[in-house]
Motif scaffolding. Structure first.
Motif, mmCIF file in Angstrom:
data_model
loop_
_atom_site.group_PDB
_atom_site.id
_atom_site.type_symbol
_atom_site.label_atom_id
_atom_site.label_comp_id
_atom_site.label_asym_id
_atom_site.label_seq_id
_atom_site.Cartn_x
_atom_site.Cartn_y
_atom_site.Cartn_z
ATOM 1 N N GLY A 147 -2.430 3.688 4.312
ATOM 2 C CA GLY A 147 -2.861 2.375 3.853
ATOM 3 C C GLY A 147 -3.190 2.350 2.374
ATOM 4 O O GLY A 147 -2.821 1.408 1.653
ATOM 5 N N VAL A 148 -3.862 3.385 1.884
ATOM 6 C CA VAL A 148 -4.263 3.437 0.475
ATOM 7 C C VAL A 148 -3.052 3.605 -0.435
ATOM 8 O O VAL A 148 -3.061 3.155 -1.590
ATOM 9 C CB VAL A 148 -5.277 4.585 0.257
ATOM 10 C CG1 VAL A 148 -5.563 4.784 -1.233
ATOM 11 C CG2 VAL A 148 -6.579 4.290 0.994
ATOM 12 N N LEU A 149 -1.989 4.224 0.074
ATOM 13 C CA LEU A 149 -0.799 4.454 -0.750
ATOM 14 C C LEU A 149 -0.209 3.160 -1.293
ATOM 15 O O LEU A 149 0.423 3.159 -2.357
ATOM 16 C CB LEU A 149 0.263 5.202 0.064
ATOM 17 C CG LEU A 149 0.044 6.706 0.241
ATOM 18 C CD1 LEU A 149 1.101 7.298 1.155
ATOM 19 C CD2 LEU A 149 0.049 7.415 -1.105
ATOM 20 N N THR A 150 -0.402 2.061 -0.592
ATOM 21 C CA THR A 150 0.108 0.784 -1.092
ATOM 22 C C THR A 150 -0.664 0.322 -2.319
ATOM 23 O O THR A 150 -0.159 -0.486 -3.103
ATOM 24 C CB THR A 150 0.017 -0.292 0.002
ATOM 25 O OG1 THR A 150 -1.359 -0.465 0.384
ATOM 26 C CG2 THR A 150 0.824 0.116 1.227
ATOM 27 N N LEU A 151 -1.887 0.827 -2.492
ATOM 28 C CA LEU A 151 -2.716 0.471 -3.645
ATOM 29 C C LEU A 151 -2.717 1.566 -4.702
ATOM 30 O O LEU A 151 -2.824 1.281 -5.899
ATOM 31 C CB LEU A 151 -4.157 0.205 -3.188
ATOM 32 C CG LEU A 151 -4.331 -0.829 -2.060
ATOM 33 C CD1 LEU A 151 -5.790 -0.892 -1.634
ATOM 34 C CD2 LEU A 151 -3.854 -2.196 -2.525
ATOM 35 N N ASN A 152 -2.627 2.811 -4.248
ATOM 36 C CA ASN A 152 -2.645 3.955 -5.155
ATOM 37 C C ASN A 152 -1.556 4.933 -4.711
ATOM 38 O O ASN A 152 -1.808 5.837 -3.915
ATOM 39 C CB ASN A 152 -4.019 4.630 -5.134
ATOM 40 C CG ASN A 152 -4.122 5.776 -6.131
ATOM 41 O OD1 ASN A 152 -3.126 6.192 -6.725
ATOM 42 N ND2 ASN A 152 -5.326 6.293 -6.305
ATOM 43 N N PRO A 153 -0.325 4.768 -5.207
ATOM 44 C CA PRO A 153 0.800 5.588 -4.748
ATOM 45 C C PRO A 153 0.645 7.074 -5.047
ATOM 46 O O PRO A 153 1.371 7.893 -4.464
ATOM 47 C CB PRO A 153 1.999 5.002 -5.512
ATOM 48 C CG PRO A 153 1.563 3.645 -5.954
ATOM 49 C CD PRO A 153 0.098 3.748 -6.184
ATOM 50 N N ASP A 154 -0.283 7.438 -5.930
ATOM 51 C CA ASP A 154 -0.435 8.843 -6.310
ATOM 52 C C ASP A 154 -1.428 9.595 -5.423
ATOM 53 O O ASP A 154 -1.537 10.819 -5.524
ATOM 54 C CB ASP A 154 -0.895 8.946 -7.768
ATOM 55 C CG ASP A 154 0.142 8.380 -8.733
ATOM 56 O OD1 ASP A 154 1.346 8.514 -8.438
ATOM 57 O OD2 ASP A 154 -0.256 7.791 -9.760
#
Length: 369
Positions: A147-154
């Motif tokens: 889920g967080v990858l959509t906001l912070n891809p790194d």
């Protein structure tokens, strides 16, 4: 004067959440049968106030840990951030799997890591300290990272911090996730007593397996069935704390059905075939019984057990069954011993065109009442 009031007060304010697929219930150690009962909204044993206080106590432990961490050089942010962790099918409709993270921790080098905090009792903590892995928590972390990858891809790493509520000991799992391969690696385990281990243990497919479990659960929900019990008998701590323990182990295998929904298009020809067969089977069954009775009379009239001729043979055999003779028992005992046994009967009728429902060709959806 006060001690005996706390648990009842906690129970008074308790409200059950509507069940839905969540990151917290997708782990491999979560009982799928229990989830099915929850999905059916089956009646469950009310939780004791003491149990509710324990759960609330865990939340306060997590809050205290966050307050302590905010006093360090690490930057804690994005607390209680709501994220979309994936999609599944639930009640015939696409369902977003929502999550809410404890936060993200940024170190002095500017590296962001997901932060997930748990507070648990001593015995489970000790199992993890002795080498068992908290795979349910790992699955929750994997959902959150997706889920967080959509906001912070790194973002690729997470810190799972587990507190022993009895002794205030801590275990920290530094985890690295490769979303393309759905591969989670336990890079480092740190105990608050100062010990460090680097197991490099990998878990493959936690995210996909959880989505598969949700799909299996939806299949059971549609069919009105229950998954098999994952435990050999009731004598285990999982069942001891389950609100469906009595219902599950008394042999209940089906939840009463209610409501209505559109019929899938491919089932309509089968409904018509069912009616046609039913119309034919009635006269055929009567004819079958008539012929059977004729042969029984023929055998008795001739006093023989076998008839043969024209390539056919007719045999009579006698079998016995042990049945309870209620006439030999007191009427009160017979009355107390009887109980209703539900029998499911399927009936299909052709409705008039004015009230015919339109079938839908896609996945089943629920009709509003």
């Amino acid at each position: 004067m006060l001690a005996e009031l706390i648990h009842p007060i906690a129970a008074m304010d308790h409200e059950e959440w509507e069940f839905r697929p969540r990151p917290s219930n997708g782990g491999p150690d979560t009982c799928l049968r229990k989830m099915a009962y929850q999905a059916y909204d089956a009646p469950q044993k009310d939780p004791h106030g003491r149990f509710l206080v324990v759960l609330d106590d865990s939340s306060w432990h997590e809050e205290l840990v966050l307050q302590w961490l905010e006093r360090t050089v690490f930057h804690i942010h994005s607390r209680q951030l709501r994220i979309a962790c994936g999609t599944t099918i639930w009640k015939g409709q696409p369902q977003t799997i929502n999550g809410q993270i404890d936060g993200i921790v940024t170190d002095l080098f500017g590296v962001d890591r997901l932060l997930e905090i748990k507070a648990i009792e001593h015995f489970t903590f000790q199992r993890y300290a002795d080498g068992a892995y908290p795979t349910n928590y790992f699955t929750q972390v994997v959902f959150y990272i997706n889920g967080v990858l959509t906001l912070n891809p790194d973002l690729r790493e997470a810190l799972l911090l587990i507190k022993n509520k009895n002794q205030s000991a801590f275990l920290e799992y530094r985890l690295r996730y490769h979303p393309e391969e759905d591969r989670l690696t336990v890079v480092e385990i740190t105990h608050s007593n100062g010990t460090h281990t680097f197991p490099n243990q990998e878990f493959i497919g936690l995210y996909r397996q959880a989505l598969t479990r949700f799909a299996v659960l939806e299949t059971h929900r549609e069919a009105g069935s229950l998954p098999i019990r994952p435990y050999e008998n009731v004598r285990n701590f999982h069942c001891d704390y389950c609100p469906f323990k009595k219902m599950c182990w008394e042999g209940m295998t089906r939840i009463p059905l209610a409501g209505q929904r559109p019929m899938r298009a491919e089932l309509i020809p089968l409904a018509q075939e069912f009616i046609e067969l039913d119309e034919k089977l009635g006269p055929l069954e009567k004819r079958w019984k008539d012929i059977k009775q004729l042969f029984q009379l023929e055998l008795r009239a001739n006093g023989v057990q076998n008839l043969y001729g024209g390539g056919y043979t007719v045999n009579s055999s006698v079998s016995s069954q042990n049945r309870l003779d209620e006439s030999l028992l007191p009427k009160e005992l017979v009355a107390r011993s009887k109980r209703a046994t539900p029998t499911e009967r399927i009936s299909i009728k052709q409705v008039q065109s004015a009230t015919t429902h339109t079938a839908v060709p896609d996945a089943p959806t629920s009709l509003a009442s």
